[in-house]
Design a protein around this motif. Structure first.
Motif, mmCIF file in Angstrom:
data_model
loop_
_atom_site.group_PDB
_atom_site.id
_atom_site.type_symbol
_atom_site.label_atom_id
_atom_site.label_comp_id
_atom_site.label_asym_id
_atom_site.label_seq_id
_atom_site.Cartn_x
_atom_site.Cartn_y
_atom_site.Cartn_z
ATOM 1 N N ASP A 57 0.832 -1.202 0.000
ATOM 2 C CA ASP A 57 0.000 0.000 0.000
ATOM 3 C C ASP A 57 0.867 1.253 0.000
ATOM 4 N N GLU A 58 1.955 1.249 0.742
ATOM 5 C CA GLU A 58 2.865 2.397 0.785
ATOM 6 C C GLU A 58 3.479 2.659 -0.595
ATOM 7 N N GLN A 59 3.859 1.611 -1.304
ATOM 8 C CA GLN A 59 4.410 1.783 -2.653
ATOM 9 C C GLN A 59 3.337 2.294 -3.615
ATOM 10 N N TRP A 60 2.109 1.783 -3.496
ATOM 11 C CA TRP A 60 1.018 2.290 -4.344
ATOM 12 C C TRP A 60 0.732 3.760 -4.015
ATOM 13 N N ARG A 61 0.858 4.146 -2.739
ATOM 14 C CA ARG A 61 0.682 5.548 -2.357
ATOM 15 C C ARG A 61 1.712 6.413 -3.075
ATOM 16 N N GLU A 62 2.962 5.977 -3.068
ATOM 17 C CA GLU A 62 4.016 6.734 -3.748
ATOM 18 C C GLU A 62 3.746 6.844 -5.241
ATOM 19 N N VAL A 63 3.287 5.755 -5.848
ATOM 20 C CA VAL A 63 2.955 5.775 -7.280
ATOM 21 C C VAL A 63 1.848 6.790 -7.536
ATOM 22 N N ALA A 64 0.788 6.758 -6.730
ATOM 23 C CA ALA A 64 -0.349 7.662 -6.927
ATOM 24 C C ALA A 64 0.068 9.118 -6.757
ATOM 25 N N GLU A 65 0.816 9.430 -5.707
ATOM 26 C CA GLU A 65 1.253 10.812 -5.494
ATOM 27 C C GLU A 65 2.149 11.295 -6.628
ATOM 28 N N THR A 66 3.026 10.433 -7.110
ATOM 29 C CA THR A 66 3.894 10.800 -8.235
ATOM 30 C C THR A 66 3.067 11.061 -9.490
ATOM 31 N N MET A 67 2.134 10.164 -9.795
ATOM 32 C CA MET A 67 1.298 10.338 -10.993
ATOM 33 C C MET A 67 0.470 11.618 -10.901
ATOM 34 N N MET A 68 -0.147 11.871 -9.759
ATOM 35 C CA MET A 68 -0.975 13.063 -9.607
ATOM 36 C C MET A 68 -0.129 14.336 -9.668
ATOM 37 N N SER A 69 1.083 14.307 -9.158
ATOM 38 C CA SER A 69 1.975 15.467 -9.267
ATOM 39 C C SER A 69 2.365 15.709 -10.720
ATOM 40 N N ARG A 70 2.667 14.650 -11.430
ATOM 41 C CA ARG A 70 3.111 14.790 -12.822
ATOM 42 C C ARG A 70 2.014 15.287 -13.753
ATOM 43 N N VAL A 71 0.757 14.986 -13.436
ATOM 44 C CA VAL A 71 -0.329 15.488 -14.282
ATOM 45 C C VAL A 71 -0.868 16.825 -13.786
ATOM 46 N N ILE B 38 -2.211 17.644 -10.749
ATOM 47 C CA ILE B 38 -3.373 17.644 -9.864
ATOM 48 C C ILE B 38 -2.952 17.750 -8.402
ATOM 49 N N HIS B 39 -1.858 17.119 -8.038
ATOM 50 C CA HIS B 39 -1.387 17.102 -6.645
ATOM 51 C C HIS B 39 -0.332 18.194 -6.464
ATOM 52 N N ASP B 40 -0.794 19.426 -6.375
ATOM 53 C CA ASP B 40 0.106 20.554 -6.141
ATOM 54 C C ASP B 40 -0.653 21.614 -5.338
ATOM 55 N N GLN B 41 0.002 22.710 -5.030
ATOM 56 C CA GLN B 41 -0.631 23.793 -4.275
ATOM 57 C C GLN B 41 -1.872 24.278 -5.021
ATOM 58 N N GLY B 42 -3.028 24.226 -4.381
ATOM 59 C CA GLY B 42 -4.266 24.676 -5.017
ATOM 60 C C GLY B 42 -4.842 23.674 -5.986
ATOM 61 N N GLY B 43 -4.315 22.454 -5.995
ATOM 62 C CA GLY B 43 -4.717 21.440 -6.964
ATOM 63 C C GLY B 43 -6.069 20.821 -6.684
ATOM 64 N N GLY B 44 -6.353 19.792 -7.443
ATOM 65 C CA GLY B 44 -7.631 19.106 -7.325
ATOM 66 C C GLY B 44 -7.650 18.106 -6.187
ATOM 67 N N ARG B 45 -8.833 17.646 -5.881
ATOM 68 C CA ARG B 45 -9.004 16.637 -4.840
ATOM 69 C C ARG B 45 -9.057 15.262 -5.490
ATOM 70 N N TRP B 46 -8.419 14.292 -4.848
ATOM 71 C CA TRP B 46 -8.330 12.952 -5.412
ATOM 72 C C TRP B 46 -8.128 11.921 -4.310
ATOM 73 N N ILE B 47 -8.470 10.677 -4.646
ATOM 74 C CA ILE B 47 -8.176 9.542 -3.780
ATOM 75 C C ILE B 47 -7.596 8.423 -4.639
ATOM 76 N N ALA B 48 -6.733 7.621 -4.047
ATOM 77 C CA ALA B 48 -6.221 6.413 -4.695
ATOM 78 C C ALA B 48 -6.766 5.224 -3.933
ATOM 79 N N VAL B 49 -7.397 4.311 -4.652
ATOM 80 C CA VAL B 49 -8.027 3.143 -4.046
ATOM 81 C C VAL B 49 -7.307 1.894 -4.530
#
Length: 133
Positions: A87-101, A103-114
């Protein structure tokens, strides 16, 4: 890693599907492994789906939405020869993907990884950002 992106209009159905049993009971212990706000859950302490949907939709409710298909569904699948990820590795993958697109930045969108299967992770994001863009 293999990725696939889907877009749609409503986050509720997507979140209910991701955190639920699946169409054929194929989801194994669905849990949130990452989010814009640092949320994680285990199957035992799963968040209420309605609460998750409400929180994801706040920027859209506050700022409105002029774009079609403001919901982003990203599926990230491990390759057939990849070792299983924690789960920790999947968390890192999700945060990296959302940062690269963007979405996961200051003022960015809301998201969850399941995470609900051994070989893939799903991200549900609302593309209306906290900053209104």
């Amino acid at each position: 890693m293999i990725t696939r992106v889907y877009k749609g209009d409503g986050v509720g159905g997507l979140v209910r599907y991701l955190l639920g049993p699946g169409r054929n009971e194929e989801h194994q212990d669905p849990r949130i492994v990452a989010s814009w706000a640092g949320w994680t859950t285990t199957p035992e302490d799963a968040r209420d789906v309605a609460e998750v949907c409400k929180e994801l939709g706040v920027p859209r409710a506050v700022h409105g939405c002029s774009r079609s298909q403001p919901v982003y569904h990203l599926v990230v699948r491990a390759g057939p020869d990849d070792a299983p990820l924690s789960d920790e590795q999947w968390r890192e993958v999700a945060e990296t993907m959302m940062s690269r697109v963007g979405i996961h930045d200051q003022g960015g969108g809301r998201w969850i990884a399941v995470h609900h299967a051994d070989d893939h992770n799903n991200v549900a994001a609302v593309l209306v950002r906290e900053d209104g863009r």
